[in-house]
Design an enzyme around this catalytic site. Structure first.
Site, mmCIF file in Angstrom:
data_model
loop_
_atom_site.group_PDB
_atom_site.id
_atom_site.type_symbol
_atom_site.label_atom_id
_atom_site.label_comp_id
_atom_site.label_asym_id
_atom_site.label_seq_id
_atom_site.Cartn_x
_atom_site.Cartn_y
_atom_site.Cartn_z
ATOM 1 C CG HIS A 99 0.561 -2.268 10.343
ATOM 2 N ND1 HIS A 99 1.539 -1.397 10.337
ATOM 3 C CD2 HIS A 99 -0.059 -2.150 11.697
ATOM 4 C CE1 HIS A 99 1.647 -0.661 11.345
ATOM 5 N NE2 HIS A 99 0.977 -1.131 12.511
ATOM 6 C CB CYS A 100 3.013 -7.260 13.027
ATOM 7 S SG CYS A 100 2.840 -8.070 14.399
ATOM 8 C CB VAL A 101 -1.661 -4.584 15.872
ATOM 9 C CG1 VAL A 101 -2.518 -4.101 14.672
ATOM 10 C CG2 VAL A 101 -2.016 -5.881 16.297
#
Length: 343
Positions: free
Chosen positions: A180-182
């Protein structure tokens, strides 16, 4: 020279902290995690309970749920760098007759990066739903080590397809989840990995191009001023030839914002370049970051075997089909029909 020493100490501290964070972040029971936990327990005796609850909620919302804060920070950093580049570097370089296409290259990369950013952040990464579950199960075979048949996701209440993982940020299972890329506020999965790679490469190229142009400008200034042949009077009143530390100090005092921006984009280029190489390695070997991390628990072998209980399970990546086919799979994810033919 005091400011230069302090600046180098500060830079080393930032790099060391970032390296320590990257090394420790992949370990569940790392020294960093234990240290933070211990510090939290000590502070719990000092900080009021109500303030602790508010802090915990804020940290949970920031680091364990989907949030636009990092997206805003990402845009703000880009705006600051390009604002300084446009306001000062571009004008100075234009006066020094730098080639126009070279000066416009960062803007072209910015446009491409913005398109990749929007595509990656808005695209469906491959969310597993009840309607597509049956087809996604057929895409990849279970390897019997990292992914085993019959494992249910307790949150989604569905059998996990091979290479899928539940994202705690989004609260959903994602097909071929990488992470998951913030910074994009979205999962990186089977259907948007290609956009993520292009986004990452254009972002690295942006930082590198601005760093090269800015460094070329400062070098041109030094050469035109013939500063390297000059001299200066030190604190003891003695005349000394110009050296590199003095030259950096002079440039920093003359162009403080430009030199600071140059240091930032150079560091950014090194970090992003290393991360690009890692993601390229994952793409060429048909692995996700999740699979790479899990596979480190097992040995590697050319044969997939389950050893007796007193021996370690041996793991082999059964999804790799060669570098070219692996890249092809990234940009053209297999369907259930293609997956069935291959198995």
């Amino acid at each position: 020279m005091d400011f230069l020493t302090l600046f180098l100490i500060y830079l080393c501290f930032v790099i060391a902290a970032a390296t320590l964070l990257c090394v420790c972040s992949g370990r569940r029971e790392s020294f960093l995690a234990r240290s933070v936990s211990g510090a939290s327990q000590v502070l719990s005796f000092v900080i009021p309970t109500q303030l602790q609850r508010v802090t915990q909620r804020a940290l949970h919302r920031l680091f364990h749920t989907r949030s636009c804060l990092f997206v805003v920070l990402h845009v703000a950093l880009q705006a600051a760098v390009y604002g300084e580049y446009t306001w000062e570097v571009f004008g100075y370089c234009w006066e020094l007759q730098f080639h126009l296409l070279l000066l416009l290259l960062p803007y072209l990369l910015l446009a491409g990066n913005a398109v990749c950013f929007l595509l990656c952040s808005r695209a469906n990464p491959g969310v597993v739903t009840k309607s597509n579950h049956a087809s996604l199960v057929k895409v990849y075979a279970y390897d019997g080590v990292l992914f085993q048949k019959g494992i249910l996701c307790p949150t989604c209440n569905m059998e996990k397809p091979a290479r899928s993982k539940h994202c705690s940020f989004c609260g959903r299972c994602v097909h071929r989840l990488d992470h998951h890329c913030v910074w994009l506020n979205n999962c990186i999965g089977a259907f948007n990995t290609k956009f993520f790679l292009l986004y990452l490469f254009t972002l690295t190229a942006m930082a590198a191009t601005i760093a090269v142009i800015t460094a070329a400008f400062l070098i041109r200034v030094v050469l035109l001023s013939d500063m390297m042949r000059g001299s200066y009077i030190d604190d003891q009143g003695q005349e000394r030839a110009v050296e590199i530390p003095f030259l950096i100090q002079h440039l920093f005092l003359t162009f403080p914002r430009i030199v600071f921006m140059l240091g930032f984009v150079i560091l950014l280029t090194l970090v992003l370049g290393a991360y690009c190489c890692f993601n390229l390695y994952l793409a060429l070997t048909n692995q996700t970051a999740n699979e790479w991390y899990k596979s480190r628990r097992y040995g590697c072998s050319h044969q997939l075997t389950l050893q007796p209980r007193d021996r370690q399970v041996v793991y082999k990546n059964i999804y790799s089909k060669g570098a070219w086919m692996n890249l092809k799979e990234i940009f053209n994810p297999p369907t259930a029909l293609e997956g069935k033919k291959k198995t």
